[in-house]
Design an enzyme around this catalytic site. Structure first.
Site, PDB file in Angstrom:
ATOM      1  N   THR A 123      37.618 -24.842  32.937  1.00  0.00           N
ATOM      2  CA  THR A 123      37.878 -23.794  33.935  1.00  0.00           C
ATOM      3  C   THR A 123      37.668 -24.323  35.350  1.00  0.00           C
ATOM      4  OG1 THR A 123      36.916 -21.761  34.849  1.00  0.00           O
ATOM      5  CG2 THR A 123      35.513 -23.012  33.392  1.00  0.00           C
ATOM      6  N   ASP A 124      38.325 -23.690  36.311  1.00  0.00           N
ATOM      7  CA  ASP A 124      38.102 -24.065  37.720  1.00  0.00           C
ATOM      8  C   ASP A 124      36.670 -23.743  38.161  1.00  0.00           C
ATOM      9  OD1 ASP A 124      38.324 -21.264  37.801  1.00  0.00           O
ATOM     10  OD2 ASP A 124      39.574 -21.230  39.597  1.00  0.00           O
ATOM     11  N   GLU A 125      35.984 -22.886  37.381  1.00  0.00           N
ATOM     12  CA  GLU A 125      34.630 -22.478  37.777  1.00  0.00           C
ATOM     13  C   GLU A 125      33.632 -23.625  37.681  1.00  0.00           C
ATOM     14  OE1 GLU A 125      33.422 -18.580  36.448  1.00  0.00           O
ATOM     15  OE2 GLU A 125      35.502 -17.950  36.218  1.00  0.00           O
ATOM     16  N   TYR A 147      27.577 -19.388  32.506  1.00  0.00           N
ATOM     17  CA  TYR A 147      28.890 -19.622  31.880  1.00  0.00           C
ATOM     18  C   TYR A 147      29.510 -20.922  32.381  1.00  0.00           C
ATOM     19  CZ  TYR A 147      33.997 -19.493  31.535  1.00  0.00           C
ATOM     20  OH  TYR A 147      35.318 -19.836  31.340  1.00  0.00           O
ATOM     21  N   LYS A 151      30.398 -24.527  30.488  1.00  0.00           N
ATOM     22  CA  LYS A 151      31.742 -25.111  30.441  1.00  0.00           C
ATOM     23  C   LYS A 151      31.727 -26.517  31.045  1.00  0.00           C
ATOM     24  CE  LYS A 151      35.146 -23.537  29.266  1.00  0.00           C
ATOM     25  NZ  LYS A 151      35.819 -23.481  27.929  1.00  0.00           N
TER      26      LYS A 151
HETATM   27  P1  NAD Z   1      38.137 -14.730  25.137  1.00  0.00           P
HETATM   28  O1  NAD Z   1      36.706 -14.377  25.344  1.00  0.00           O
HETATM   29  O2  NAD Z   1      39.181 -13.677  25.270  1.00  0.00           O
HETATM   30  O3  NAD Z   1      38.326 -15.373  23.684  1.00  0.00           O
HETATM   31  C1  NAD Z   1      37.429 -16.304  23.152  1.00  0.00           C
HETATM   32  C2  NAD Z   1      37.761 -16.486  21.674  1.00  0.00           C
HETATM   33  O4  NAD Z   1      36.860 -17.482  21.134  1.00  0.00           O
HETATM   34  C3  NAD Z   1      37.548 -15.214  20.844  1.00  0.00           C
HETATM   35  O5  NAD Z   1      38.635 -15.036  19.955  1.00  0.00           O
HETATM   36  C4  NAD Z   1      36.273 -15.485  20.075  1.00  0.00           C
HETATM   37  O6  NAD Z   1      36.210 -14.812  18.826  1.00  0.00           O
HETATM   38  C5  NAD Z   1      36.350 -16.998  19.899  1.00  0.00           C
HETATM   39  N1  NAD Z   1      35.035 -17.611  19.681  1.00  0.00           N
HETATM   40  C6  NAD Z   1      33.897 -17.409  20.406  1.00  0.00           C
HETATM   41  N2  NAD Z   1      32.894 -18.131  19.876  1.00  0.00           N
HETATM   42  C7  NAD Z   1      33.413 -18.812  18.810  1.00  0.00           C
HETATM   43  C8  NAD Z   1      32.870 -19.728  17.863  1.00  0.00           C
HETATM   44  N3  NAD Z   1      31.592 -20.086  17.890  1.00  0.00           N
HETATM   45  N4  NAD Z   1      33.691 -20.242  16.919  1.00  0.00           N
HETATM   46  C9  NAD Z   1      34.998 -19.882  16.870  1.00  0.00           C
HETATM   47  N5  NAD Z   1      35.567 -18.994  17.723  1.00  0.00           N
HETATM   48  C10 NAD Z   1      34.770 -18.478  18.680  1.00  0.00           C
HETATM   49  O7  NAD Z   1      38.406 -15.949  26.124  1.00  0.00           O
HETATM   50  P2  NAD Z   1      39.698 -16.354  26.961  1.00  0.00           P
HETATM   51  O8  NAD Z   1      39.684 -15.646  28.243  1.00  0.00           O
HETATM   52  O9  NAD Z   1      40.897 -16.260  26.079  1.00  0.00           O
HETATM   53  O10 NAD Z   1      39.375 -17.889  27.270  1.00  0.00           O
HETATM   54  C11 NAD Z   1      39.781 -18.925  26.374  1.00  0.00           C
HETATM   55  C12 NAD Z   1      39.342 -20.263  26.938  1.00  0.00           C
HETATM   56  O11 NAD Z   1      39.930 -20.478  28.215  1.00  0.00           O
HETATM   57  C13 NAD Z   1      37.831 -20.391  27.145  1.00  0.00           C
HETATM   58  O12 NAD Z   1      37.440 -21.685  26.802  1.00  0.00           O
HETATM   59  C14 NAD Z   1      37.650 -20.148  28.632  1.00  0.00           C
HETATM   60  O13 NAD Z   1      36.492 -20.794  29.126  1.00  0.00           O
HETATM   61  C15 NAD Z   1      38.923 -20.778  29.183  1.00  0.00           C
HETATM   62  N6  NAD Z   1      39.388 -20.231  30.466  1.00  0.00           N
HETATM   63  C16 NAD Z   1      39.598 -18.887  30.607  1.00  0.00           C
HETATM   64  C17 NAD Z   1      40.088 -18.405  31.807  1.00  0.00           C
HETATM   65  C18 NAD Z   1      40.373 -16.927  31.997  1.00  0.00           C
HETATM   66  O14 NAD Z   1      40.754 -16.513  33.102  1.00  0.00           O
HETATM   67  N7  NAD Z   1      40.249 -16.085  30.979  1.00  0.00           N
HETATM   68  C19 NAD Z   1      40.341 -19.288  32.869  1.00  0.00           C
HETATM   69  C20 NAD Z   1      40.119 -20.656  32.681  1.00  0.00           C
HETATM   70  C21 NAD Z   1      39.649 -21.120  31.467  1.00  0.00           C
HETATM   71  P1  TYD Z   2      35.888 -11.726  36.078  1.00  0.00           P
HETATM   72  O1  TYD Z   2      37.120 -11.082  35.536  1.00  0.00           O
HETATM   73  O2  TYD Z   2      34.580 -11.445  35.407  1.00  0.00           O
HETATM   74  O3  TYD Z   2      36.190 -13.291  36.142  1.00  0.00           O
HETATM   75  P2  TYD Z   2      35.341 -14.489  36.836  1.00  0.00           P
HETATM   76  O4  TYD Z   2      34.003 -13.990  37.224  1.00  0.00           O
HETATM   77  O5  TYD Z   2      35.283 -15.485  35.717  1.00  0.00           O
HETATM   78  O6  TYD Z   2      36.170 -14.934  38.003  1.00  0.00           O
HETATM   79  O7  TYD Z   2      35.734 -11.310  37.613  1.00  0.00           O
HETATM   80  C1  TYD Z   2      36.746 -11.581  38.557  1.00  0.00           C
HETATM   81  C2  TYD Z   2      36.200 -11.174  39.907  1.00  0.00           C
HETATM   82  O8  TYD Z   2      36.014  -9.761  39.923  1.00  0.00           O
HETATM   83  C3  TYD Z   2      34.827 -11.783  40.222  1.00  0.00           C
HETATM   84  O9  TYD Z   2      34.762 -12.112  41.605  1.00  0.00           O
HETATM   85  C4  TYD Z   2      33.863 -10.658  39.913  1.00  0.00           C
HETATM   86  C5  TYD Z   2      34.668  -9.407  40.224  1.00  0.00           C
HETATM   87  N1  TYD Z   2      34.318  -8.210  39.414  1.00  0.00           N
HETATM   88  C6  TYD Z   2      33.965  -7.007  40.052  1.00  0.00           C
HETATM   89  O10 TYD Z   2      33.926  -6.921  41.307  1.00  0.00           O
HETATM   90  N2  TYD Z   2      33.636  -5.934  39.263  1.00  0.00           N
HETATM   91  C7  TYD Z   2      33.634  -5.996  37.905  1.00  0.00           C
HETATM   92  O11 TYD Z   2      33.290  -4.983  37.233  1.00  0.00           O
HETATM   93  C8  TYD Z   2      34.022  -7.231  37.264  1.00  0.00           C
HETATM   94  C9  TYD Z   2      34.045  -7.330  35.762  1.00  0.00           C
HETATM   95  C10 TYD Z   2      34.356  -8.301  38.067  1.00  0.00           C
END
Ligand code: NAD
Ligand code: TYD
Length: 338
Positions: A123-125, A147, A151
């Site tokens: 992730t970019d985070e 988190y 990562k």
């Molecule tokens: P999500 O929380 O929607 O899904 C996570 C999935 O992983 C779920 O299906 C969960 O059941 C499964 N999981 C959790 N623990 C597990 C384990 N121990 N064994 C097997 N499966 C397990 O997450 P997402 O938003 O789809 O993110 C997917 C990936 O992309 C993550 O690695 C996250 O860090 C990365 N990512 C997400 C974003 C975003 O904006 N959502 C951005 C950049 C990177």
């Molecule tokens: P989020 O979707 O949790 O993603 P991330 O923290 O990984 O970027 O949050 C996106 C942005 O929105 C973040 O700056 C936190 C803010 N946020 C709120 O202001 N209120 C909320 O209830 C949530 C869930 C997020």
């Protein structure tokens, strides 16, 4: 091509499964997912019975489940993780166990099974906050939340496996995704579900934090490009360059739903809240990738999807109970709904 997709029942994972089976009709997929609160097997229902699709319910922290899932696979797209920053502030232990421990088990599996490519979806985070400009892949990692620290641990571990054992690891570091199937605790789906139920939208602090938003399908396409064309040992930033403040997104969501702006409620800020994320994507674009979707168009499609799939998110929101107590205390808001 037989690909193992970990975390395939989650938000990005299920969109990725749909994307791969539609765009690479000759590929076979195995999904390994332990179906945590964030995993939903129903997201993949349309592929059940398809000979190209296999689902293994199990944890990436379990070597036996990993061995079973890796049978026949030549590559892995590793997405399984604990992903919500606020939950990691509440309790980081599971984040370390899954994101760091589980990645170690998978990397060992990748060596045993001699996988040809292992893409870690980071992730970019991991870079932390940047007041201006954009991070390059060569910049140091400086994560702020439990988190993002977990990562960053996985990310560095994967690079170390490449360095030490020659494991063909590739890393992607993507910005905030949005689209269908996102669990209703992240900003966009949470606020949509709150507003649709007539509840307030808790904006942390002044709401002027900036995130760079990407259509989940554009992220999926980037993952496929990196899998097929990237160089092992390399890191690729992924982002559409669409930076918006949280407040702007919130106002637009309310407009699209036809709900009043008075639903916005500023609450206490998130502890350690990163102000702005931004990444330079020149390296990925050199592979031929560029985002296809416009922000506004994806937002409209996403709003429409959540409107049409109320039963889906209502069901998942019920799994928030324990976390909901922490959330309400943390942000000291009068949040409606369960
Ligand atoms: P999500 O929380 O929607 O899904 C996570 C999935 O992983 C779920 O299906 C969960 O059941 C499964 N999981 C959790 N623990 C597990 C384990 N121990 N064994 C097997 N499966 C397990 O997450 P997402 O938003 O789809 O993110 C997917 C990936 O992309 C993550 O690695 C996250 O860090 C990365 N990512 C997400 C974003 C975003 O904006 N959502 C951005 C950049 C990177
Ligand atoms: P989020 O979707 O949790 O993603 P991330 O923290 O990984 O970027 O949050 C996106 C942005 O929105 C973040 O700056 C936190 C803010 N946020 C709120 O202001 N209120 C909320 O209830 C949530 C869930 C997020």
């Amino acid at each position: 091509m037989h690909i193992l997709v970990t975390g395939g029942a989650g938000f990005i994972g299920s969109n990725l499964v749909h994307f791969l089976l539609e765009h690479r009709p000759d590929c076979h997929l195995t999904v390994l997912d332990s179906l945590t609160y964030a995993g939903c097997r129903q997201n993949l229902a349309r592929w059940e019975g398809d000979p190209r699709f296999r689902f293994v319910e199990g944890s990436i922290t379990d070597p036996q489940a990993v061995d079973l899932a890796m049978q026949g696979a030549r590559t892995c797209l590793h997405l399984a993780a604990e992903t919500h920053v606020d939950r990691s502030i509440h309790d980081g232990a599971q984040f370390i166990a899954t994101n760091v421990g589980g990645t170690q088990v998978l990397l060992d599996g990748a060596r045993r099974h001699e996988l040809e490519r292992f893409v870690l979806v980071s992730t970019d985070e991991v870079y932390g906050s940047i007041p201006e400009g954009s991070f390059l892949e060569t910049d140091p990692l400086c994560p702020s939340s439990p988190y993002s620290a977990s990562k960053a641990g996985a990310d560095l571990l994967a690079l170390a496996h490449h360095h030490t054992y020659g494991t063909p690891v590739l890393i992607t570091r993507c910005t905030n995704n949005f689209g269908p199937y996102q669990y209703p605790e992240k900003l966009i789906p949470f606020f949509l579900s709150q507003a649709m139920q007539g509840h307030e939208l808790p904006v942390y602090g002044d709401g002027l934090q900036v995130r760079d938003w990407i259509d989940v399908e554009d992220h999926c396409e980037a993952l496929l490009q990196v899998l097929e064309k990237g160089s092992p040992g390399e890191v690729y930033n992924v982002g559409a360059g669409h930076e918006v403040t949280n407040l702007e997104i919130t106002q637009t969501l309310l407009d699209l739903l036809g709900k009043p702006q008075s639903l916005i409620r500023h609450v206490q800020d998130r502890p350690g809240h990163d102000r702005r994320y931004s990444v330079d994507t020149t390296r990925l674009r050199a592979l031929g990738w560029k985002p296809r979707h416009e922000f506004r168009e994806t937002l409209e499609r996403t709003v429409d999807w959540y409107r049409r799939n109320q039963a889906w998110w209502e069901d998942l929101r019920r799994k928030r109970e324990e976390y909901q107590k922490f959330y309400e205390q943390q942000y000291a808001g009068r949040l409606g709904g369960g």
